[in-house]
Design a protein around this motif. Structure first.
Motif, PDB file in Angstrom:
ATOM      1  N   ILE A 184      22.530   6.206   0.979  1.00 52.67           N
ATOM      2  CA  ILE A 184      21.726   6.916   1.746  1.00 52.67           C
ATOM      3  C   ILE A 184      22.079   8.346   1.873  1.00 52.67           C
ATOM      4  O   ILE A 184      21.198   9.279   1.721  1.00 52.67           O
ATOM      5  N   THR A 185      23.349   8.508   2.052  1.00 54.24           N
ATOM      6  CA  THR A 185      23.898  10.079   1.987  1.00 54.24           C
ATOM      7  C   THR A 185      23.608  10.868   0.835  1.00 54.24           C
ATOM      8  O   THR A 185      23.149  12.194   0.774  1.00 54.24           O
ATOM      9  N   ILE A 186      23.644  10.282  -0.507  1.00 49.42           N
ATOM     10  CA  ILE A 186      23.477  10.731  -1.744  1.00 49.42           C
ATOM     11  C   ILE A 186      21.957  11.320  -1.646  1.00 49.42           C
ATOM     12  O   ILE A 186      21.739  12.373  -2.037  1.00 49.42           O
ATOM     13  N   ASN A 187      21.076  10.443  -1.493  1.00 42.44           N
ATOM     14  CA  ASN A 187      19.591  11.014  -1.345  1.00 42.44           C
ATOM     15  C   ASN A 187      19.238  11.902  -0.402  1.00 42.44           C
ATOM     16  O   ASN A 187      18.469  12.866  -0.606  1.00 42.44           O
ATOM     17  N   ARG A 188      19.946  11.879   0.622  1.00 37.66           N
ATOM     18  CA  ARG A 188      19.734  12.909   1.857  1.00 37.66           C
ATOM     19  C   ARG A 188      20.287  14.310   1.256  1.00 37.66           C
ATOM     20  O   ARG A 188      19.681  15.219   1.308  1.00 37.66           O
ATOM     21  N   ALA A 189      21.468  14.247   0.903  1.00 42.21           N
ATOM     22  CA  ALA A 189      22.120  15.256   0.126  1.00 42.21           C
ATOM     23  C   ALA A 189      21.565  16.386  -0.775  1.00 42.21           C
ATOM     24  O   ALA A 189      21.395  17.523  -0.917  1.00 42.21           O
ATOM     25  N   VAL A 190      21.072  15.307  -1.849  1.00 47.36           N
ATOM     26  CA  VAL A 190      20.188  15.830  -2.944  1.00 47.36           C
ATOM     27  C   VAL A 190      18.929  16.571  -2.457  1.00 47.36           C
ATOM     28  O   VAL A 190      18.515  17.778  -3.099  1.00 47.36           O
ATOM     29  N   VAL A 191      18.258  16.196  -1.532  1.00 53.22           N
ATOM     30  CA  VAL A 191      16.953  16.757  -1.041  1.00 53.22           C
ATOM     31  C   VAL A 191      17.093  17.639   0.172  1.00 53.22           C
ATOM     32  O   VAL A 191      15.976  18.143   0.637  1.00 53.22           O
ATOM     33  N   ALA A 192      18.111  17.659   0.686  1.00 56.66           N
ATOM     34  CA  ALA A 192      18.316  18.275   2.008  1.00 56.66           C
ATOM     35  C   ALA A 192      17.902  19.715   1.943  1.00 56.66           C
ATOM     36  O   ALA A 192      18.067  20.620   0.896  1.00 56.66           O
ATOM     37  N   GLY A 193      16.968  20.236   2.777  1.00 57.15           N
ATOM     38  CA  GLY A 193      16.309  21.527   2.948  1.00 57.15           C
ATOM     39  C   GLY A 193      15.157  21.745   1.764  1.00 57.15           C
ATOM     40  O   GLY A 193      14.616  22.642   1.674  1.00 57.15           O
ATOM     41  N   GLU A 194      15.055  20.625   1.043  1.00 57.53           N
ATOM     42  CA  GLU A 194      14.203  20.826  -0.217  1.00 57.53           C
ATOM     43  C   GLU A 194      12.955  19.731  -0.212  1.00 57.53           C
ATOM     44  O   GLU A 194      12.125  19.594  -1.001  1.00 57.53           O
ATOM     45  N   GLN A 195      12.852  19.051   1.065  1.00 56.93           N
ATOM     46  CA  GLN A 195      11.829  18.176   1.263  1.00 56.93           C
ATOM     47  C   GLN A 195      10.340  18.775   1.151  1.00 56.93           C
ATOM     48  O   GLN A 195      10.457  19.761   1.806  1.00 56.93           O
ATOM     49  N   LYS A 196       9.267  18.165   0.516  1.00 57.10           N
ATOM     50  CA  LYS A 196       8.081  18.675   0.508  1.00 57.10           C
ATOM     51  C   LYS A 196       7.024  17.946   0.885  1.00 57.10           C
ATOM     52  O   LYS A 196       7.359  16.764   1.309  1.00 57.10           O
ATOM     53  N   ILE A 197       6.018  18.490   1.633  1.00 57.63           N
ATOM     54  CA  ILE A 197       4.848  17.833   2.061  1.00 57.63           C
ATOM     55  C   ILE A 197       3.651  18.024   1.644  1.00 57.63           C
ATOM     56  O   ILE A 197       3.202  19.419   1.115  1.00 57.63           O
ATOM     57  N   GLU A 198       2.753  16.966   1.182  1.00 54.82           N
ATOM     58  CA  GLU A 198       1.521  17.137   0.598  1.00 54.82           C
ATOM     59  C   GLU A 198       0.364  17.182   1.768  1.00 54.82           C
ATOM     60  O   GLU A 198       0.718  16.012   2.632  1.00 54.82           O
ATOM     61  N   ILE A 199      -0.377  18.108   1.960  1.00 52.90           N
ATOM     62  CA  ILE A 199      -1.240  18.392   3.191  1.00 52.90           C
ATOM     63  C   ILE A 199      -2.547  18.364   2.757  1.00 52.90           C
ATOM     64  O   ILE A 199      -2.902  19.000   1.657  1.00 52.90           O
ATOM     65  N   ILE A 200      -3.584  17.687   3.159  1.00 47.66           N
ATOM     66  CA  ILE A 200      -4.905  17.695   2.909  1.00 47.66           C
ATOM     67  C   ILE A 200      -5.654  17.964   4.240  1.00 47.66           C
ATOM     68  O   ILE A 200      -5.486  17.261   5.182  1.00 47.66           O
ATOM     69  N   ILE A 201      -6.551  18.832   3.990  1.00 46.80           N
ATOM     70  CA  ILE A 201      -7.363  19.458   5.346  1.00 46.80           C
ATOM     71  C   ILE A 201      -8.600  19.439   4.998  1.00 46.80           C
ATOM     72  O   ILE A 201      -9.152  20.067   4.144  1.00 46.80           O
ATOM     73  N   ILE A 202      -9.403  18.322   5.750  1.00 47.37           N
ATOM     74  CA  ILE A 202     -10.596  18.485   5.793  1.00 47.37           C
ATOM     75  C   ILE A 202     -11.506  19.143   7.010  1.00 47.37           C
ATOM     76  O   ILE A 202     -11.214  18.836   8.036  1.00 47.37           O
ATOM     77  N   SER A 203     -12.314  20.183   6.590  1.00 44.75           N
ATOM     78  CA  SER A 203     -12.799  20.722   7.938  1.00 44.75           C
ATOM     79  C   SER A 203     -14.033  21.727   7.146  1.00 44.75           C
ATOM     80  O   SER A 203     -13.966  22.398   6.192  1.00 44.75           O
ATOM     81  N   PRO A 204     -15.101  21.952   8.035  1.00 44.50           N
ATOM     82  CA  PRO A 204     -16.186  22.795   7.775  1.00 44.50           C
ATOM     83  C   PRO A 204     -15.720  24.235   7.661  1.00 44.50           C
ATOM     84  O   PRO A 204     -16.367  24.903   6.795  1.00 44.50           O
ATOM     85  N   ALA A 205     -14.703  24.497   7.915  1.00 50.18           N
ATOM     86  CA  ALA A 205     -14.188  25.927   8.188  1.00 50.18           C
ATOM     87  C   ALA A 205     -13.162  26.148   7.020  1.00 50.18           C
ATOM     88  O   ALA A 205     -12.082  26.651   7.314  1.00 50.18           O
ATOM     89  N   TYR A 206     -13.370  25.170   5.811  1.00 48.86           N
ATOM     90  CA  TYR A 206     -12.166  25.184   4.879  1.00 48.86           C
ATOM     91  C   TYR A 206     -11.997  26.705   4.314  1.00 48.86           C
ATOM     92  O   TYR A 206     -10.931  27.068   3.887  1.00 48.86           O
TER      93      TYR A 206
END
Length: 285
Positions: A184-206
């Motif tokens: 657990i700690t290895i995986n957290r240490a490797v990506v700490a501060g580097e985690q990325k999020i995929e965002i999808i926004i659906i709106s008429p005001a795109y």
């Protein structure tokens, strides 16, 4: 030069934490561990040899494996750990580290797992290897996409299984706790501060949201052609992959423009491309 010094620092720090946790917790409390340390403990059941000596020999063999499958650059960083780890361990072996903590094996197992995992994770994050059994997991990650922490846990569990044959099951639960915490700690240490999020926004005001994200928040976007399911209207959706710390800013900006905007966010395991694996303003050749 600055990047090299940073890499050197994290490799040195990671190996120091790993060697410290082994000499302070594993050896004094007879914990069973995987990796090069586990191999050394198995060898010690047959030959009265110092753990640092076995670690040195195993590291040289695994270094050759890393050179072949991970390339010269990785191997050279691994070479540093190949030398540092057994040397630092040999120094710690001469110190009375086993008397630093209370004889509560559960607490010691917890600190051992966290410190060992943090040490390995820092070295991998720096682009290298601790020069031990984390080289095979790095190979599996490169060629098969298997997370380092996951495959490392499998190898370590197998090594502990062999040690149980010699030491019995009394320390097994503590050892398994160490392995899980390390993973657990290895995986957290490797990506700490580097985690990325995929965002999808659906709106008429795109269009307004797109300009806000591009110009004010300074994040890239991709426009997707979509059709709404209920009303069957054709419009565009906004796709963006950003660092996790940017997500609240983008979400709030979209909701400020359209309070009814449909927003989906997911964690991303890996990203390659402009803005991530090479500079955003760099032209492809």
């Amino acid at each position: 030069m600055r990047q090299r010094m940073k890499t050197l620092f994290f490799v040195l720090l990671g190996n120091t934490l790993l060697a410290f946790s082994i000499c302070t917790f594993v050896v004094p409390y007879d914990f069973m561990l995987g990796g090069v340390t586990g191999i050394g403990l198995i060898v010690q059941e047959f030959v009265p040899v110092r753990l640092s000596v076995v670690a040195g020999i195993a590291n040289v063999l695994l270094f050759a494996l890393g050179w072949v499958f991970l390339g010269k650059k990785f191997a050279m960083t691994s070479l540093l750990s190949t030398i540092l780890y057994p040397v630092i361990m040999a120094i710690f072996e001469e110190l009375p580290l086993g008397t630093l903590f209370a004889e509560d094996k559960l607490i010691c197992a917890f600190f051992c797992g966290v410190l060992s995992g943090l040490g390995i994770g820092l070295v991998i994050r720096a682009g290298g290897s601790t020069g031990g059994m984390d080289i095979p997991p790095c190979i599996l990650q490169k060629y098969f996409g298997i997370p380092v922490g996951t495959s490392l846990m499998v190898f370590d569990t197998a090594t502990v299984g062999i040690l149980v044959c010699f030491r019995g099951v009394d320390e097994l639960l503590y050892s398994l706790l160490i392995i899980v915490l390390m993973s657990i700690t290895i995986n957290r240490a490797v990506v700490a501060g580097e985690q990325k999020i995929e965002i999808i926004i659906i709106s008429p005001a795109y269009e307004q949201i797109k300009q806000e994200v591009l110009e004010k928040i300074n994040c890239g976007v991709t426009m997707l052609n979509i059709e709404t399911g209920y009303e069957g209207e054709r419009q565009k959706a906004i796709l963006s992959v950003v660092y996790a710390k940017k997500y609240p800013e983008i979400r709030d900006a979209a909701l400020c423009i359209d309070s009814k905007a449909f927003i989906v966010a997911n964690e991303v395991m890996n990203v390659n491309g402009r803005g991530y694996t090479f500079a955003r303003n760099e032209k492809e050749r």
